[in-house]
Design a protein around this motif. Structure first.
Motif, PDB file in Angstrom:
ATOM      1  N   THR A  48      -7.415   3.743  -3.188  1.00 58.21           N
ATOM      2  CA  THR A  48      -7.825   2.471  -2.694  1.00 58.21           C
ATOM      3  C   THR A  48      -6.294   1.547  -2.572  1.00 58.21           C
ATOM      4  N   THR A  49      -6.840   0.061  -2.585  1.00 59.71           N
ATOM      5  CA  THR A  49      -5.958  -0.285  -1.938  1.00 59.71           C
ATOM      6  C   THR A  49      -4.914  -0.852  -3.352  1.00 59.71           C
ATOM      7  N   TYR A  50      -4.922  -1.020  -3.988  1.00 61.44           N
ATOM      8  CA  TYR A  50      -3.874  -0.940  -5.092  1.00 61.44           C
ATOM      9  C   TYR A  50      -2.996   0.123  -6.116  1.00 61.44           C
ATOM     10  N   THR A  54       0.585  -1.419   0.281  1.00 58.68           N
ATOM     11  CA  THR A  54       0.213   0.028   0.329  1.00 58.68           C
ATOM     12  C   THR A  54       0.643   1.058  -0.476  1.00 58.68           C
ATOM     13  N   TYR A  83      -0.563   4.286   1.312  1.00 58.77           N
ATOM     14  CA  TYR A  83      -1.678   4.825   1.854  1.00 58.77           C
ATOM     15  C   TYR A  83      -0.456   5.383   3.150  1.00 58.77           C
TER      16      TYR A  83
END
Length: 407
Positions: free
Chosen positions: A281-283, A62, A64
């Motif tokens: 988003t996750t990816y 990730t 993030y």
């Protein structure tokens, strides 16, 4: 879904250059670069090798918060260096639909951060295609993609694709103080290949600037050399507030998209503490996808597919226009980018009940894959297509039109 149930599936088994093979070993010319994205052609081993090398080091993680990875950072720097946006910042996603969601949410959140939360209205154009996620479906310029889903984006409207005056009238109708953004493709793609007039984008950019509306360019189809430059919009000499990209950035080898945002749009979140943009988003920023994109961009630059695309555009335009004399053809639209549309006549579509799907089927039976939309056949081949292959594509399309007309 019903069509798939009724008959055998068309199973694609292999791709190389502009060619595809089905599971029976039959060969087809890919006249649409899959779904507008395989710009460098199929089977590029160096992209696969780049992905393999990256996956042996770090397959995914990730991005993030303050997490990052080297390929995502390198790709972002590379894209920013070419983006026609002031002080560009990059947000990576997994595709075009996600990128539209990101850009629309960022536009609204930007105004909220500026103390103007009432600026939420989104304007798009007839024929405009912006993916089929929630917001993209809500602002799409084709009713058939919205029907039956209920209200998705209530504060949205659509204006004629070829009228800057209509855009300004709609901004004034809604109230400039309520409008967040205007979305437009450099050339309308999936909606039927409609190029703009030479002065159109200069006019809409000025209208957006005057009313404080964010100008968001959807370059998902038009980017990465399909129009002879990086993002398509450079051709018209304007500087948007955001650019949405996907497809050709990786030639579809792995899913990747993103948003280029001007520094002024990023400022409330970038420079002010305690003001996050709660989205992701996750990816997003996937290292293997970013590595694929980097290898793809290497090919675009090394083989100068930007210049090649302009040459292909000219040859494709000349070849496609030879179909203008066909009795089923109302209009050929081409000459701005490596893309074209052959629209059927009203008499063919209505009086004779001919479907573009019929022409598509005849062409595929003859070894060429096109894209059928309700009124036209669309062409957008890989940029590596040769003159001989273009002539084969057009000759096959003519034969398919002849077969349908005779039947």
């Amino acid at each position: 879904m019903n069509t798939v149930v009724q008959g055998p599936k068309f199973i694609v088994a292999k791709g190389e250059g502009v060619w595809l093979w089905d599971d029976s070993g039959d060969r087809y010319l890919d006249g649409t670069a899959s779904l507008w994205y395989c710009n460098v052609g199929h089977g590029r081993r160096e992209i696969a090798d780049a992905v393999y090398r990256q996956m042996t080091q770090l397959e995914a993680y990730t991005v993030y918060g303050d997490f990052a990875n080297v390929p995502a950072l390198q790709l972002s720097e590379r894209l920013a260096a070419h983006a026609p946006v002031a002080d560009p910042r990059i947000i990576l996603t997994c595709g075009g639909g996600e990128s539209i969601e990101t850009a629309a949410k960022l536009a609204r959140r930007y105004f909220a951060a500026q103390g103007r939360p009432e600026r939420v209205h989104l304007i798009s154009r007839t024929g405009g295609y912006h993916g089929l996620h929630g917001i993209g479906t809500g602002i799409i310029g084709m009713d058939r993609f919205r029907d039956g889903f209920g209200p998705l984006v209530e504060d949205a409207s659509v204006v004629p694709h070829d009228s800057a005056a209509a855009l300004e009238a709609e901004i004034l109708r809604v109230g400039p103080e309520k409008v967040a953004a205007f979305f437009a493709e450099p050339v309308i793609g999936a909606g039927g290949v409609y190029p703009p007039t030479p002065e159109y984008f200069a006019s809409v950019a000025e209208i957006c600037r005057r009313h404080g509306v964010l100008f968001i360019v959807d370059s998902v189809i038009c980017g990465f050399a399909r129009m002879g430059n990086w993002f398509g919009i450079e051709r018209f000499g304007v500087c948007p507030d955001m650019i949405v990209f996907a497809k050709g950035v990786s030639s579809g080898y792995l899913p990747l998209g993103g948003v280029v945002a001007a520094g002024a749009i990023a400022e409330p979140f970038w420079d002010r503490p305690g003001n996050p943009f709660h989205h992701g988003t996750t990816y997003a920023g996937h290292p293997a996808c970013s590595a694929a994109a980097m290898a793809n961009l290497d090919i675009l630059e090394r083989e100068d597919l930007f210049t090649v695309a302009l040459e292909v555009e000219t040859y494709l335009d000349a070849a496609m226009r030879t179909l203008e004399d066909h009795p089923l053809v109302r209009e050929v639209r081409s000459g701005t980018g490596v893309m074209a549309a052959v629209e059927l006549t009203e008499e063919a579509l209505v009086d004779r009940g001919i479907r573009t799907a019929d022409v598509f089927a005849e062409a595929r039976a003859r070894g060429v894959i096109l894209r059928a939309v309700p009124r036209a056949l669309l062409v957008s081949p890989p940029l590596v297509i040769t003159w001989e292959q273009i002539e084969h594509l057009v000759a096959t399309l003519r034969a398919a039109l002849d077969a349908v007309a005779a039947r």
